[in-house]
Scaffold this motif. Structure first.
Motif, PDB file in Angstrom:
ATOM      1  N   TYR A  32      34.788  52.478  11.187  1.00 23.30           N
ATOM      2  CA  TYR A  32      34.256  51.374  10.403  1.00 23.30           C
ATOM      3  C   TYR A  32      33.942  50.175  11.286  1.00 23.30           C
ATOM      4  CZ  TYR A  32      34.778  53.017   5.623  1.00 23.30           C
ATOM      5  OH  TYR A  32      34.609  53.680   4.439  1.00 23.30           O
ATOM      6  N   TRP A  53      33.103  49.381  15.714  1.00 27.22           N
ATOM      7  CA  TRP A  53      34.246  50.243  15.409  1.00 27.22           C
ATOM      8  C   TRP A  53      35.176  50.389  16.612  1.00 27.22           C
ATOM      9  CZ3 TRP A  53      35.134  54.495  18.374  1.00 27.22           C
ATOM     10  CH2 TRP A  53      34.047  55.065  19.038  1.00 27.22           C
ATOM     11  N   VAL A 100      30.971  52.213   7.285  1.00 24.99           N
ATOM     12  CA  VAL A 100      30.978  53.300   8.247  1.00 24.99           C
ATOM     13  C   VAL A 100      29.834  53.089   9.234  1.00 24.99           C
ATOM     14  CG1 VAL A 100      30.636  55.768   8.553  1.00 24.99           C
ATOM     15  CG2 VAL A 100      32.019  54.937   6.651  1.00 24.99           C
TER      16      VAL A 100
END
Length: 126
Positions: A32, A53, A100
């Motif tokens: 994420y 991320w 995501v």
């Protein structure tokens, strides 16, 4: 999907510091991209900082650059916002957001994110 829960807000005097935390549930936090946004009364929600991320790429709004630091600990599924030299104009509800990501970048628009926390109030007194 992950669920996001912010903590660490509160009342602080100008010049003080706070560290916000955003804890994520779920097993995919490591994929994420995350962001911190804030919304003051009567104003739009604006990006404060964002992080990829991996943590390797970060973004800061001009108004907080040099005072705030975004970081993450993927092992703890948590993203942080260290806020130093706080000013009264930093007073707002702070939200963390996630999405995501497979590109390794960061995102700065509200519409880029599909997971949001409930917000935590930060009040800076003069």
């Amino acid at each position: 999907q992950v669920q996001l829960v912010e903590s660490g807000g509160g009342l602080v005097q100008a010049g003080g510091s706070l560290r916000l935390s955003c804890a994520a549930s779920g097993r995919t936090f490591g994929r994420y991209a995350m962001g911190w946004f804030r919304q003051a009364p009567g104003k739009e929600r604006d990006v404060v900082a964002a992080i990829s991320w991996s943590g390797g790429s970060t973004y800061y709004a001009d108004s907080v650059r040099g005072r705030f630091t975004i970081s993450r600990d993927n092992a703890k599924s948590t993203v942080y916002l260290q806020m130093n030299s706080l000013k009264p104009e930093d007073t707002a509800v702070y939200y963390c957001a996630g999405r995501v990501d497979f590109s390794g970048g960061y995102y700065t628009r509200i519409t880029d994110y599909n997971q949001w926390g409930q917000g935590t109030q930060v009040t800076v007194s003069s």
